[in-house]
Design an enzyme around this catalytic site. Structure first.
Site, short mmCIF file in Angstrom:
data_model
loop_
_atom_site.label_atom_id
_atom_site.label_comp_id
_atom_site.label_asym_id
_atom_site.label_seq_id
_atom_site.Cartn_x
_atom_site.Cartn_y
_atom_site.Cartn_z
N ASP A 4 0.87 -1.18 0.00
CA ASP A 4 0.00 0.00 0.00
C ASP A 4 0.91 1.23 0.00
OD1 ASP A 4 -1.67 2.14 0.58
OD2 ASP A 4 -2.94 0.98 1.93
N GLU A 99 0.48 1.51 13.22
CA GLU A 99 -0.53 1.49 12.17
C GLU A 99 -1.65 0.62 12.72
OE1 GLU A 99 -2.82 0.03 10.05
OE2 GLU A 99 -1.52 -0.74 8.48
N GLU A 108 -11.94 -3.98 14.20
CA GLU A 108 -10.70 -4.76 14.17
C GLU A 108 -9.47 -3.87 14.27
OE1 GLU A 108 -10.87 -7.30 10.74
OE2 GLU A 108 -12.11 -8.78 11.78
N HIS A 248 -5.18 -0.13 1.10
CA HIS A 248 -5.55 -1.54 1.32
C HIS A 248 -6.78 -1.69 2.20
CE1 HIS A 248 -3.41 -0.90 5.14
NE2 HIS A 248 -4.09 -1.93 5.58
#
Length: 291
Positions: A4, A99, A108, A248
């Site tokens: 990405d 991240e 999530e 992504h």
């Protein structure tokens, strides 16, 4: 995720473009994965980097870090952030990088882990990369996509799987939404300051207000987010909007239960949205139209 380009290059620019913030500092990389953010921090001159991850990928990261000659700068720890101890002689850190963002930002994600690490180890005045995120919602058209997704269950290899269709109507899904499918403005759902957010803030209800850009049919909604590194000298961040460069994360979509909103240009839609991260993908939305 490494492929990405938008995500990885933005983190690289935020760290290497601000070496004065990292030089000589102790950095924690939460959910370090392959260790790429840890290596960026080492390139920026950090004195010590501690990468923490509870998955097997960290064993691959050890090899990657050794191959790049950063083993003296980076210490990797396998385990849950809530259970590990820092290396001897280190009591706290100057910077946390991570991240952590999940689908639609909160689903999530490991934001609760960032909150824990921040409260336990970040020095007063310490920095978090990134430190500002915002979640947005917009109306989308998608009759063909919805029909394709729904009708396949009517005759599934000769079997009646209608129950799956009913379940699917109430569940969010991940799609790549092209710009032309977005038919309203974007509405801010949640602004998050990572320095201040608390665990109890992760479940919330927000009011929404949308306006149709043209005469259109609205079949559902798309959720996306924007990320910002506000400590940088130059404004640095990225967006996962359908109108921005691909990432992504793609886009989280929610379709109506067999209903369609037929809106005219300029019509306003009001309602609310409930987010419960990491427990259920379902998002409840109700709307009404002001002519």
């Amino acid at each position: 995720m490494l492929q990405d380009e938008k995500r990885t290059s933005t983190y690289r620019n935020a760290i290497l473009g601000n070496k004065h913030l990292f030089r000589g500092k102790v950095v924690m990389d939460v959910g370090c994965g392959t260790g790429i953010l840890s290596m960026f921090a080492a390139q920026a001159g950090a004195a010590k980097i501690i990468g923490i991850d509870n998955s097997a990928i960290i064993e691959r990261a050890r090899k990657i870090i050794k191959d790049n000659n950063f083993e003296d700068d980076i210490t990797l720890i396998r385990g849950k952030v809530e259970e590990v101890s820092l290396p001897e002689g280190i009591e706290n850190v100057d910077i946390i990088v991570s991240e952590w963002m999940g689908q639609a930002l909160f689903y999530e994600s490991v934001l609760s882990t960032i909150i824990y690490a921040r409260d336990k180890w970040l020095k007063p005045g310490g920095l978090i990369f990134p430190d500002r995120v915002a979640l947005y919602l917009a109306g989308i058209e998608g009759e063909e996509e919805l029909e394709l997704s729904m009708n396949c269950w009517k005759d599934y290899y000769g079997l009646n799987m209608e129950a799956m269709r009913q379940w699917r109507l109430f569940e969010a899904s991940i799609e790549s939404i092209i710009p032309t499918r977005v038919v309203t403005n974007s509405c801010l759902v949640k602004n998050v300051d990572i320095y201040r957010i608390k665990e109890e803030d992760l479940s919330f209800t927000s009011q929404i207000h949308l306006q149709s850009r043209t005469d259109s049919l609205i079949h559902g909604f798309v959720l996306f987010f924007e990320v910002e590194f506000t400590s940088c000298v130059m404004r640095t961040g990225f967006s996962t909007s359908p109108l921005a460069y691909y990432t992504h994360w793609n886009h989280l979509t929610i379709y109506f239960d067999g209903k369609t909103l037929n809106t005219k240009k300029g019509e306003e839609l009001f309602g609310s949205i409930r987010i419960n991260p990491n427990s259920i993908v379902r998002v409840n939305i109700y709307l009404y139209i002001i002519q």
